[in-house]
Design an enzyme around this catalytic site. Structure first.
Site, PDB file in Angstrom:
ATOM      1  N   GLY A 263       0.786  -1.229   0.000  1.00 18.79           N
ATOM      2  CA  GLY A 263       0.000   0.000   0.000  1.00 18.79           C
ATOM      3  C   GLY A 263       0.817   1.279   0.000  1.00 18.79           C
ATOM      4  N   PRO A 306       5.298  -4.258  -0.763  1.00 19.98           N
ATOM      5  CA  PRO A 306       5.072  -3.123  -1.674  1.00 19.98           C
ATOM      6  C   PRO A 306       4.978  -3.591  -3.118  1.00 19.98           C
ATOM      7  CG  PRO A 306       7.379  -3.225  -1.030  1.00 19.98           C
ATOM      8  CD  PRO A 306       6.677  -4.323  -0.265  1.00 19.98           C
ATOM      9  N   GLY A 307       4.011  -3.066  -3.839  1.00 24.35           N
ATOM     10  CA  GLY A 307       3.894  -3.364  -5.265  1.00 24.35           C
ATOM     11  C   GLY A 307       4.120  -2.088  -6.055  1.00 24.35           C
ATOM     12  N   ARG A 345      -7.198   3.338 -14.602  1.00 22.22           N
ATOM     13  CA  ARG A 345      -7.197   3.955 -13.269  1.00 22.22           C
ATOM     14  C   ARG A 345      -7.963   5.283 -13.202  1.00 22.22           C
ATOM     15  NH1 ARG A 345      -3.387   5.365 -10.609  1.00 22.22           N
ATOM     16  NH2 ARG A 345      -4.060   4.515  -8.625  1.00 22.22           N
ATOM     17  N   TYR A 349     -10.938   5.112 -10.635  1.00 18.39           N
ATOM     18  CA  TYR A 349     -10.728   5.760  -9.328  1.00 18.39           C
ATOM     19  C   TYR A 349     -10.633   7.277  -9.415  1.00 18.39           C
ATOM     20  CZ  TYR A 349      -8.599   1.066  -8.930  1.00 18.39           C
ATOM     21  OH  TYR A 349      -8.336  -0.272  -9.007  1.00 18.39           O
ATOM     22  N   CYS A 376     -14.771   4.032 -26.718  1.00 20.48           N
ATOM     23  CA  CYS A 376     -16.095   4.567 -27.019  1.00 20.48           C
ATOM     24  C   CYS A 376     -16.862   4.944 -25.760  1.00 20.48           C
ATOM     25  CB  CYS A 376     -16.852   3.542 -27.842  1.00 20.48           C
ATOM     26  SG  CYS A 376     -15.903   3.031 -29.270  1.00 20.48           S
ATOM     27  N   GLU A 377     -16.244   5.735 -24.900  1.00 18.64           N
ATOM     28  CA  GLU A 377     -16.904   6.189 -23.676  1.00 18.64           C
ATOM     29  C   GLU A 377     -16.430   7.599 -23.361  1.00 18.64           C
ATOM     30  OE1 GLU A 377     -16.952   3.640 -20.291  1.00 18.64           O
ATOM     31  OE2 GLU A 377     -16.819   1.814 -21.503  1.00 18.64           O
ATOM     32  N   TYR A 406      -0.343  -1.234 -11.956  1.00 16.07           N
ATOM     33  CA  TYR A 406      -1.800  -1.273 -12.084  1.00 16.07           C
ATOM     34  C   TYR A 406      -2.294  -0.614 -13.365  1.00 16.07           C
ATOM     35  CZ  TYR A 406      -1.295  -2.690  -7.261  1.00 16.07           C
ATOM     36  OH  TYR A 406      -0.906  -3.344  -6.122  1.00 16.07           O
TER      37      TYR A 406
END
Ligand code: LLP
Length: 449
Positions: A263, A306-307, A345, A349, A376-377, A406
Site C-alpha cells: 500500500g 510493496p507493489g 485507473r 478511481y 467509445c466512452e 496497475y
C-alpha cells in the site's frame, strides 16, 4: 529477448536536465524535446516499437528494491506481483533479494516458470480456487495467507504433518487508509480477512492451530493502496501486536511473523507525497520494538509487500496524438492511441496523472487540455486539465510517468485495441519484453462460431 536498439542515442547532450519525480530518476530532457529514460530517447523508442508503448526503467526498479532492503535489513520484503509482473520483472526482483507476493495461479505459474523460487513466495487472495491451493502445495510455495474458514480444512487436507504448510491468518485491523474506497481493505464491512472485533479472527486462529498439517507462522493484514502516511501502519501494528499477545496468552504460542501488507504510496503529480521506505522503516520498527516490549513478546519478523512503490515510478507510457479538437466553448481534447484499455485507473478511481510532450520543442504557450483515450466512452479521459502546448497536433507524442503499476496489469481487450508493447530500458539500450497484442491474438482464442 530481442535487443532492438544497441546504438547510442545521437544528437543529444548526454547529460540533459533531470526531470525529477514523478519521472524515473534517470529521466533527462535533452535538446529537441527528446526525453531520455534509462539513456533511451522516448521518441526514438516510439518510432521503433510503435505506440502506445510502456517503457520500464530497469535501474529504477532495482534501485527501489534496494532502497527497501537497505531500509529494512531485518525484515522480509515481498514484491506484490499484482502491480505488474512479467519474467524480466521477476528476474530483477529476485536478483535484488526480494520475495514475491502472488495472488493467483497465473502470477504463481508465470513467476515459477521464470525461475523465481516458490520458496520465496507468499500466496494470498480472498477466493483461492482448489486448483490454486493444490498448485501452491505442489510447487512448495512457502506461505499461504488464510482468508476464509473453509480454506483451513481444504488446505489442511492437501498438506501432511511431516511437511506442514506454513500459513498466516489475514485479519482486519479496523484501519481505513488508501486513495479510494475500492482499495480500502483494512476495515470491517468488506470481503477480506477476519474481524478482530467479535471473535472471527480468534476462531480462525484456533482452527488453524488444531490442524497438524498447518503451521501458523503469523498474522497478515493489508490496509489499502496508495497510502502516503505512516500513521495507519502504526495503528494496524498496535492492533496486530495486541492480537499476537492474546494468542500467546490463550494458546501459549508466540507467532514469529507480522505481515503489514503493501500500500505504500508514490508520486503521480509533482507535488504529491510519497511514503519513504526509510521513514516507514524507522517508525514501524521503533513502534514494533516498543509494543513487543510492553507485552513481553519476542520481536516477530516484519514482512512488507510493496507493489506500486517498486513498479509505478519505473514506468512511462508513451502515446501518439491522433487528433486535437478545439471546441467553440474553449475546450481542447487531445485524443491519443491508448486510453482506458491500457490505463483504467482514471476511469475507475478518478486517478490524476501528469503528461508531457516529447520528441519536439513545444514553441507555444501551455493551454488547458484534456488528454482523452480512443475508447467509445466519454469517461475515457487519461489526464484532465493537462497543461500542454497550444500548438499540440496529431502525430505528436505524449509521455505519462508513474505508469509502471496497475496499468498493464489491469489492461483489457476493450474495443479489441490490444494491449501495448512493453520495453525495458537500461544504459542507453532498449529491449522488447512484451510484444503488442494484435487482433490475431484475440482470434487465436476463438475456437468456435
Ligand atoms: N498485498 C496485498 C495483500 C494486496 O492486496 C496488495 C494490493 C498489495 C500487497 C500491494 O499493494 P501496493 O503496495 O501496490 O499498493 N488497482 C488499484 C490498487 C489495488 C491494490 C490491491 N492490492 C490501483 O490501481 O490503485
Amino acid at each position: 529477448m530481442t535487443t532492438v536498439s544497441a546504438r547510442p542515442i545521437t544528437g543529444h547532450s548526454p547529460e540533459g536536465s533531470p526531470l525529477g519525480s514523478p519521472w524515473p530518476a534517470s529521466a533527462r530532457s535533452v535538446s529537441g524535446g527528446e526525453l531520455l529514460v534509462g539513456g533511451v530517447g522516448l521518441a526514438e523508442a516510439a518510432d521503433r516499437f510503435g505506440t502506445p508503448l510502456y517503457v520500464l526503467d530497469e535501474a529504477e526498479v532495482r534501485a527501489r528494491c534496494r532502497a527497501y532492503r537497505e531500509a529494512l535489513p531485518q525484515a522480509e520484503v515481498l514484491y506484490a506481483a499484482k502491480a505488474f509482473l512479467c519474467s524480466a520483472m521477476a528476474d530483477w526482483v529476485a536478483e535484488e533479494g526480494l520475495g514475491l507476493d502472488v495472488c493467483s495461479a497465473g502470477e504463481l505459474r508465470l513467476a515459477a516458470a521464470a525461475g523465481f523460487p516458490p520458496q520465496r513466495m507468499l500466496l494470498h487472495g480472498n477466493a483461492k480456487t482448489p486448483e490454486e491451493l493444490r498448485l501452491a502445495r505442489r510447487l512448495r510455495v512457502d506461505r499461504i495467507v488464510i482468508d476464509g474458514l473453509a480454506e483451513i480444512p481444504r488446505l489442511a487436507a492437501l498438506a501432511i504433518a511431516d511437511v506442514p504448510q506454513r500459513v498466516l491468518v489475514r485479519v482486519l485491523p479496523g484501519v481505513a487508509a488508501g486513495h479510494h474506497a475500492a482499495v480500502r481493505t483494512g476495515v470491517d464491512g468488506q470481503k477480506f480477512g477476519f474481524r478482530i472485533e467479535g471473535g472471527d479472527a480468534a476462531e480462525a486462529i484456533e482452527r488453524v492451530l488444531v490442524q497438524p498439517s498447518l503451521r501458523l507462522v503469523g498474522l497478515h493484514c493489508h490496509l489499502g493502496s496508495q497510502i502516503t502516511e505512516v500513521e495507519p501502519y502504526l495503528a494496524a501494528l498496535d492492533r496486530l501486536v495486541g492480537l499476537l499477545a492474546g494468542i500467546r496468552d490463550r494458546h501459549g504460542v508466540e507467532l514469529p511473523e507480522l505481515d503489514l501488507g503493501g500500500g505504500h504510496g508514490v508520486r503521480y503529480l509533482p507535488g504529491d507525497q510519497e511514503l519513504e521506505p526509510a521513514d516507514f522503516a524507522a517508525r514501524v520498527t521503533e513502534r514494533l520494538l516498543a509494543r513487543c516490549a510492553e507485552y513481553g513478546l519476542a520481536l516477530p519478523r516484519l514482512v512488507v509487500e510493496p507493489g506500486r512503490a517498486i513498479a509505478a515510478p519505473a514506468g512511462v507510457a508513451v502515446y501518439r496524438v491522433l487528433s486535437v479538437k478545439h471546441t467553440a466553448d474553449g475546450r481542447v481534447y487531445a485524443a491519443v492511441d491508448g486510453g482506458m484499455s491500457d490505463n483504467p485507473r482514471p476511469a475507475l478511481y478518478g486517478s490524476g496523472y501528469t503528461v508531457r510532450l516529447v520528441g519536439r520543442g513545444s514553441g507555444t504557450a501551455p493551454t488547458r487540455t484534456d488528454v482523452v483515450g480512443r475508447h467509445c466512452e466519454a469517461g475515457d479521459v487519461l489526464v484532465h486539465d493537462a497543461m500542454l502546448p497550444a500548438g499540440l497536433r496529431a502525430g505528436d507524442l505524449l509521455a505519462v510517468p508513474a505508469a509502471g503499476a496497475y496499468q498493464l496489469s489491469m489492461a483489457s481487450g476493450y474495443n479489441l485495441v490490444g494491449r501495448p508493447a512493453v520495453v525495458a530500458v537500461r544504459d542507453g539500450r532498449a529491449r522488447l519484453l512484451i510484444r503488442r497484442e494484435t487482433v490475431e491474438d484475440f482470434r487465436a482464442r476463438e475456437v468456435g462460431r
